[in-house]
Design an enzyme around this catalytic site. Structure first.
Site, mmCIF file in Angstrom:
data_model
loop_
_atom_site.group_PDB
_atom_site.id
_atom_site.type_symbol
_atom_site.label_atom_id
_atom_site.label_comp_id
_atom_site.label_asym_id
_atom_site.label_seq_id
_atom_site.Cartn_x
_atom_site.Cartn_y
_atom_site.Cartn_z
ATOM 1 N N HIS A 129 -0.146 -77.967 -31.273
ATOM 2 C CA HIS A 129 -0.062 -76.501 -31.326
ATOM 3 C C HIS A 129 1.367 -76.131 -31.694
ATOM 4 C CE1 HIS A 129 -1.141 -72.326 -30.363
ATOM 5 N NE2 HIS A 129 0.115 -72.230 -29.989
ATOM 6 N N CYS A 130 1.524 -75.432 -32.808
ATOM 7 C CA CYS A 130 2.856 -75.104 -33.325
ATOM 8 C C CYS A 130 3.243 -73.689 -32.887
ATOM 9 C CB CYS A 130 2.875 -75.201 -34.846
ATOM 10 S SG CYS A 130 4.478 -74.794 -35.577
ATOM 11 N N PRO A 131 4.281 -73.539 -32.069
ATOM 12 C CA PRO A 131 4.676 -72.203 -31.618
ATOM 13 C C PRO A 131 5.269 -71.341 -32.737
ATOM 14 C CG PRO A 131 6.251 -73.853 -30.858
ATOM 15 C CD PRO A 131 5.104 -74.603 -31.466
ATOM 16 N N GLU A 134 2.219 -70.012 -34.314
ATOM 17 C CA GLU A 134 1.310 -69.495 -33.280
ATOM 18 C C GLU A 134 -0.134 -69.873 -33.593
ATOM 19 O OE1 GLU A 134 1.244 -68.108 -30.354
ATOM 20 O OE2 GLU A 134 3.400 -68.201 -30.093
ATOM 21 N N ASN A 135 -0.328 -71.125 -33.940
ATOM 22 C CA ASN A 135 -1.665 -71.608 -34.251
ATOM 23 C C ASN A 135 -1.674 -73.119 -34.078
ATOM 24 O OD1 ASN A 135 -4.341 -71.575 -35.033
ATOM 25 N ND2 ASN A 135 -3.930 -71.304 -37.219
#
Length: 267
Positions: A129-131, A134-135
């Site tokens: 999950h890549c902050p 945001e996905n």
């Protein structure tokens, strides 16, 4: 309340990326850099190409941020159906592989899927999950994520050269610092992001060439189908085929088939 806070946080992050991109781009044109001098001379090819790459990077950012990373919708998801010919090719060993049921959304997870607590979904071929976007990065958007990183790296390296061309170093003084502060800060920010994106791109290209994911690479000792398999990586089919399927495949993969083949070849 929690959902509203998460939504506002996602909107804030997604606004920050284009704002930062166009803010730095504007700063490069406001100072006496190569791009500004070329534009003033009427040589518009390079300035327009640079602006096009910035626009492309922003559009790719929104694409990878907003697209479905490969959510598992329901048991027997119609998106994951295969043809009769493919069903006939499924080995008996693959058909007996037991799939676990998610403890959060109670869906039967395909192999290599994982539940993301931030997105509250199970994601096929979950990577991480890549902050920043945001996905999740999963089976549907992982290749787009790498293309985005590559375009972003080109933009950052070019911006680094442009910012450097505008930094006319003189004897240090408050007047020089005041005149070049914005450009100097832009140079430092771009340099930091360039290093981060370069490392990310190299890492994900390596993972794609091995047909593995960040989650599997970092936590192989915790993942049952890797811990119980004799092959080090049952999904690896060679660098060329791995990259070809990663970037060119237009449909979801039944990973249980490759797992059975890889496990069988190791025995």
């Amino acid at each position: 309340m929690r959902l509203r806070a998460a939504w506002s946080s996602a909107c804030l992050v997604r606004v920050a990326h284009p704002a930062l991109s166009w803010g730095i781009t504007l700063g490069l044109f406001l100072h006496s850099t190569d791009l500004r001098r070329q534009a003033e001379r009427g040589d518009l090819l390079r300035p327009l190409l640079f602006l096009s790459l910035v626009l492309c990077s922003v559009l790719l950012y929104f694409a990878v941020s907003l697209m479905d990373p490969g959510y598992v919708e329901q048991d027997g998801d119609p998106k994951e159906t295969v043809s009769e010919e493919e069903k006939a090719m499924i080995s008996q060993q693959a058909s007996t592989i037991r799939l676990r049921r998610c403890g959060y959304c109670l869906l039967k997870q395909p192999m290599r899927a994982r539940h993301c607590q931030a997105c509250r979904h199970c994601v096929r071929r979950y990577d991480h999950h890549c902050p920043w976007i945001e996905n999740c990065v999963g089976e549907r958007n992982h290749s787009v994520f790498i293309v985005y990183l590559a375009i972003q790296l080109v933009v950052l390296l070019w911006a680094l050269l442009v910012a450097w061309s505008g930094l006319h170093f003189e004897q240090p003084s408050w007047a020089w610092l005041h005149r070049n502060l914005l450009l100097l800060l832009s140079f430092l920010v771009v340099a930091v992001f360039a290093v981060v994106v370069l490392l990310l791109l190299a890492c994900h290209l390596y993972l794609a060439s091995c047909n593995t994911t960040t989650w599997e690479f970092m936590s192989s000792h915790r993942i049952s189908y890797l811990r119980e398999c004799e092959a080090e990586n049952p999904f690896d089919q060679g660098v060329f085929l791995n990259l070809w399927r990663f970037f060119c495949a237009s449909r979801l993969v039944t990973w249980e088939n490759l797992y059975a083949e890889g496990e069988g070849s190791a025995m």
